[in-house]
Design a protein around this motif. Structure first.
Motif, PDB file in Angstrom:
ATOM      1  N   ARG A  21       0.563  -1.305  -0.374  1.00 15.07           N
ATOM      2  CA  ARG A  21      -0.100  -0.623  -0.009  1.00 15.07           C
ATOM      3  C   ARG A  21       0.672   1.157  -0.400  1.00 15.07           C
ATOM      4  NH1 ARG A  21      -4.984  -0.863   1.002  1.00 15.07           N
ATOM      5  NH2 ARG A  21      -6.027  -2.676   0.748  1.00 15.07           N
ATOM      6  N   ALA A  22       0.287   2.553  -0.002  1.00 12.38           N
ATOM      7  CA  ALA A  22       0.943   3.713  -0.463  1.00 12.38           C
ATOM      8  C   ALA A  22       0.464   4.924   0.346  1.00 12.38           C
ATOM      9  CB  ALA A  22       2.151   3.979  -1.368  1.00 12.38           C
ATOM     10  N   THR A  23       0.871   5.622   0.454  1.00 11.60           N
ATOM     11  CA  THR A  23      -0.145   7.050   1.710  1.00 11.60           C
ATOM     12  C   THR A  23       0.513   8.158   0.592  1.00 11.60           C
ATOM     13  OG1 THR A  23      -1.465   7.711   3.254  1.00 11.60           O
ATOM     14  CG2 THR A  23       0.698   7.031   3.465  1.00 11.60           C
ATOM     15  N   SER A  37       0.723  21.249   7.234  1.00  6.03           N
ATOM     16  CA  SER A  37       2.621  21.139   7.216  1.00  6.03           C
ATOM     17  C   SER A  37       2.735  19.590   6.525  1.00  6.03           C
ATOM     18  CB  SER A  37       2.668  21.082   8.753  1.00  6.03           C
ATOM     19  OG  SER A  37       2.712  22.095   9.209  1.00  6.03           O
ATOM     20  N   SER A  38       2.008  20.281   5.485  1.00  8.92           N
ATOM     21  CA  SER A  38       2.781  18.112   4.283  1.00  8.92           C
ATOM     22  C   SER A  38       3.683  18.615   4.009  1.00  8.92           C
ATOM     23  CB  SER A  38       1.960  18.602   3.697  1.00  8.92           C
ATOM     24  OG  SER A  38       2.056  20.304   2.113  1.00  8.92           O
ATOM     25  N   ARG A  39       4.600  19.538   4.224  1.00 10.26           N
ATOM     26  CA  ARG A  39       5.877  19.196   4.013  1.00 10.26           C
ATOM     27  C   ARG A  39       6.944  19.213   4.505  1.00 10.26           C
ATOM     28  NH1 ARG A  39       6.215  25.649   1.381  1.00 10.26           N
ATOM     29  NH2 ARG A  39       7.436  25.232  -0.359  1.00 10.26           N
ATOM     30  N   ARG A  59       6.612   3.890   0.917  1.00 10.97           N
ATOM     31  CA  ARG A  59       5.415   4.192   0.650  1.00 10.97           C
ATOM     32  C   ARG A  59       4.350   5.519   0.233  1.00 10.97           C
ATOM     33  NH1 ARG A  59       4.890  -1.094   4.253  1.00 10.97           N
ATOM     34  NH2 ARG A  59       5.873  -2.673   3.068  1.00 10.97           N
ATOM     35  N   VAL A  60       5.304   6.532   1.011  1.00 11.32           N
ATOM     36  CA  VAL A  60       4.844   7.069   0.795  1.00 11.32           C
ATOM     37  C   VAL A  60       5.737   8.648  -0.070  1.00 11.32           C
ATOM     38  CG1 VAL A  60       5.029   9.216   2.095  1.00 11.32           C
ATOM     39  CG2 VAL A  60       5.558   7.429   3.580  1.00 11.32           C
ATOM     40  N   VAL A  61       3.962   8.902  -0.712  1.00 11.89           N
ATOM     41  CA  VAL A  61       4.515   9.154  -2.181  1.00 11.89           C
ATOM     42  C   VAL A  61       3.468  11.332  -2.188  1.00 11.89           C
ATOM     43  CG1 VAL A  61       4.638   7.145  -3.862  1.00 11.89           C
ATOM     44  CG2 VAL A  61       2.176   8.529  -3.539  1.00 11.89           C
ATOM     45  N   ASN A  62       3.254  11.165  -2.940  1.00 14.25           N
ATOM     46  CA  ASN A  62       2.817  12.745  -3.145  1.00 14.25           C
ATOM     47  C   ASN A  62       1.342  12.650  -4.072  1.00 14.25           C
ATOM     48  OD1 ASN A  62       3.448  11.980  -6.013  1.00 14.25           O
ATOM     49  ND2 ASN A  62       2.991  14.397  -6.586  1.00 14.25           N
ATOM     50  N   ARG A  63       0.731  13.544  -3.459  1.00 15.94           N
ATOM     51  CA  ARG A  63      -0.780  13.352  -4.246  1.00 15.94           C
ATOM     52  C   ARG A  63      -0.894  12.668  -5.150  1.00 15.94           C
ATOM     53  NH1 ARG A  63      -5.045  11.762  -1.553  1.00 15.94           N
ATOM     54  NH2 ARG A  63      -6.662  12.929  -0.566  1.00 15.94           N
ATOM     55  N   GLY A  65       0.787  10.163  -6.918  1.00 19.99           N
ATOM     56  CA  GLY A  65       1.481   8.946  -6.725  1.00 19.99           C
ATOM     57  C   GLY A  65       2.950   9.117  -7.133  1.00 19.99           C
ATOM     58  N   LEU A  66       3.648  10.176  -7.322  1.00 16.78           N
ATOM     59  CA  LEU A  66       4.415   9.942  -8.429  1.00 16.78           C
ATOM     60  C   LEU A  66       5.218   9.935  -6.902  1.00 16.78           C
ATOM     61  CD1 LEU A  66       5.339  11.306 -10.978  1.00 16.78           C
ATOM     62  CD2 LEU A  66       5.757  13.548  -9.976  1.00 16.78           C
ATOM     63  N   LEU A  67       7.023   9.223  -6.887  1.00 16.57           N
ATOM     64  CA  LEU A  67       8.046   9.506  -6.560  1.00 16.57           C
ATOM     65  C   LEU A  67       8.864  10.404  -6.314  1.00 16.57           C
ATOM     66  CD1 LEU A  67       8.300   5.704  -7.738  1.00 16.57           C
ATOM     67  CD2 LEU A  67       6.519   6.658  -6.455  1.00 16.57           C
ATOM     68  N   THR A  68       7.814  11.278  -6.455  1.00 12.54           N
ATOM     69  CA  THR A  68       9.088  12.900  -6.091  1.00 12.54           C
ATOM     70  C   THR A  68      10.538  12.687  -5.009  1.00 12.54           C
ATOM     71  OG1 THR A  68       7.489  13.211  -3.980  1.00 12.54           O
ATOM     72  CG2 THR A  68       7.125  13.969  -5.952  1.00 12.54           C
ATOM     73  N   GLY A  69      10.223  11.435  -3.797  1.00  9.40           N
ATOM     74  CA  GLY A  69      11.522  11.779  -2.951  1.00  9.40           C
ATOM     75  C   GLY A  69      12.124  10.831  -3.775  1.00  9.40           C
ATOM     76  N   LYS A  70      12.045   9.650  -4.505  1.00  7.42           N
ATOM     77  CA  LYS A  70      13.113   8.808  -4.889  1.00  7.42           C
ATOM     78  C   LYS A  70      14.167   8.813  -5.332  1.00  7.42           C
ATOM     79  CE  LYS A  70      13.668   7.567  -8.948  1.00  7.42           C
ATOM     80  NZ  LYS A  70      13.546   7.128 -10.154  1.00  7.42           N
ATOM     81  N   PHE A  71      14.564  10.736  -5.575  1.00 11.67           N
ATOM     82  CA  PHE A  71      15.873  10.743  -5.387  1.00 11.67           C
ATOM     83  C   PHE A  71      16.065  11.138  -4.173  1.00 11.67           C
ATOM     84  CE2 PHE A  71      13.959  11.936  -9.240  1.00 11.67           C
ATOM     85  CZ  PHE A  71      14.758  12.213 -10.366  1.00 11.67           C
TER      86      PHE A  71
END
Length: 112
Positions: A21-23, A37-39, A59-63, A65-71
């Motif tokens: 799952r992911a949120t 404070s989503s940031r 398992r945590v991505v942005n709204r 569902g994009l892997l914004t923090g993969k880097f």
DNA sequence: GAGGTGACTGCGA
DNA sequence: CTCGCAGCCACCT
């Protein structure tokens, strides 16, 4: 209770995310009552990795569902690799059927 | 003590 | 539909 730090609360919620799952950051923030404070949620994730907290940040991505923090992971494909390992499909750094695998703490955990 | 940052989100053009 | 801007709040230097 007395939340030592905002991070601690975020870690607790992220740890509760079930396998496969992911949120989203906003969902966690909203559950903690700090949706504004989503940031900070992402900030906490960054710290969690650096501090070896063992938090499944993948398992945590942005709204979207994009892997914004993969880097921010050790390697750029580690986050995607882990998600695929959980049976998820990632295309162009975006989780497919995200809406289906989306895990909302405000619903699943229910604030009663 | 003050300033700067950010793995976000929502709205507007 | 795609791109850009402003708001938000705790943590870090």
């Amino acid at each position: 209770m007395q939340p030592s730090t905002f991070y601690q609360d975020v870690y607790e919620v992220v740890k509760l995310i079930p396998f496969g799952r992911a949120t989203s950051y906003g969902a966690i923030a909203a559950y903690l009552g700090t949706k504004g404070s989503s940031r900070l949620v992402g900030y906490a994730m960054n710290n969690s990795i650096k501090t070896e907290t063992g938090i499944p940040a993948h398992r945590v991505v942005n709204r979207n569902g994009l892997l914004t923090g993969k880097f921010h992971f050790g390697t750029a494909n580690e986050m995607q690799q882990r998600l695929e390992n959980e049976g998820l499909t990632i295309i162009d750094n975006q989780i497919q059927n995200f809406k289906t695998i989306f895990w909302d703490p405000t619903i699943e955990l229910d604030i009663s």
